[in-house]
Design a protein around this motif. Structure first.
Motif: not given
Length: 194
Positions: A125-133, A139-143, A175-181
């Motif tokens: 879980k730690t590895q999963d949460t520290t690695s991001t696609p 990431t800046t845009v996402l924030n 990358k996140l499998g999302a259909s909208n923002r």
């Protein structure tokens, strides 16, 4: 019936005498009346436990001798709470009878025990949460998306053209499998990316 079987199994281990209690109050009363036990093993879901708060009560009464938790599928928070409260460890209800005897003896002898499966799960879980696609820019845009800013304002903040921001938003969604923002922000929060 389960309590009786548990008591019977443990009592048949060499140098072990087991007593059971139906709830936390009965367990605490047995400790108070009979003195400290070499090991107190509490079911996390037994009546009166109230999460891990029952663990603290038993630890306080058992005069420094080990108190551990028996449970099925604990969250990492529960595992962390057990250890930080001074618990001697955790035994899974899915453990084999052979392993149960070994784990009980190990904890009673003063060892702290956490099943390897739980440690591995935490590591993964730690590895999963520290690695991001996502790239750093994504990431800046996402924030900024999470702050509710429209593309034009994000472009202004990052000195990017609006079509470039749209391209980043599209890439984030893919990358996140999302259909909208909005869904992208929700998914990212669930994955601890923001």
């Amino acid at each position: 019936m389960v309590l009786e079987m548990f008591e019977h199994f443990l009592s048949n281990l060499p140098n072990v005498t087991a007593e059971t209690a139906a709830d936390l109050d009965e367990a605490l009363a047995k400790i108070e009346q009979g003195g400290a036990f070499d090991l107190v093993l509490l079911d996390l879901n037994m009546p009166g436990m109230n999460g891990t708060s029952g663990l603290s009560k038993a630890i306080a009464l058992n005069e420094g001798k080990p108190v551990a938790i028996l449970t099925s599928n604990p969250s990492q928070k529960v595992v962390s709470d057990i250890l930080s409260l001074g618990g001697a460890g955790l035994i899974l209800k899915t453990t084999s009878l052979k392993d149960l005897g070994n784990e009980v003896n190990f904890i009673a002898a003063g060892g702290r025990y956490i099943p390897v499966d739980l440690i591995e799960t935490q590591r993964v879980k730690t590895q999963d949460t520290t690695s991001t696609p996502l790239s750093d820019r994504e990431t800046t845009v996402l924030n900024l998306l999470a702050e509710g800013k429209p593309n034009k304002e994000i472009g202004s903040d990052l000195n990017l053209a609006e079509p470039t921001v749209k391209m980043h938003v599209k890439s984030i969604c893919t990358k996140l499998g999302a259909s909208n923002r909005t869904q992208a922000v929700i998914v990212a929060r669930d994955l601890n990316l923001i």
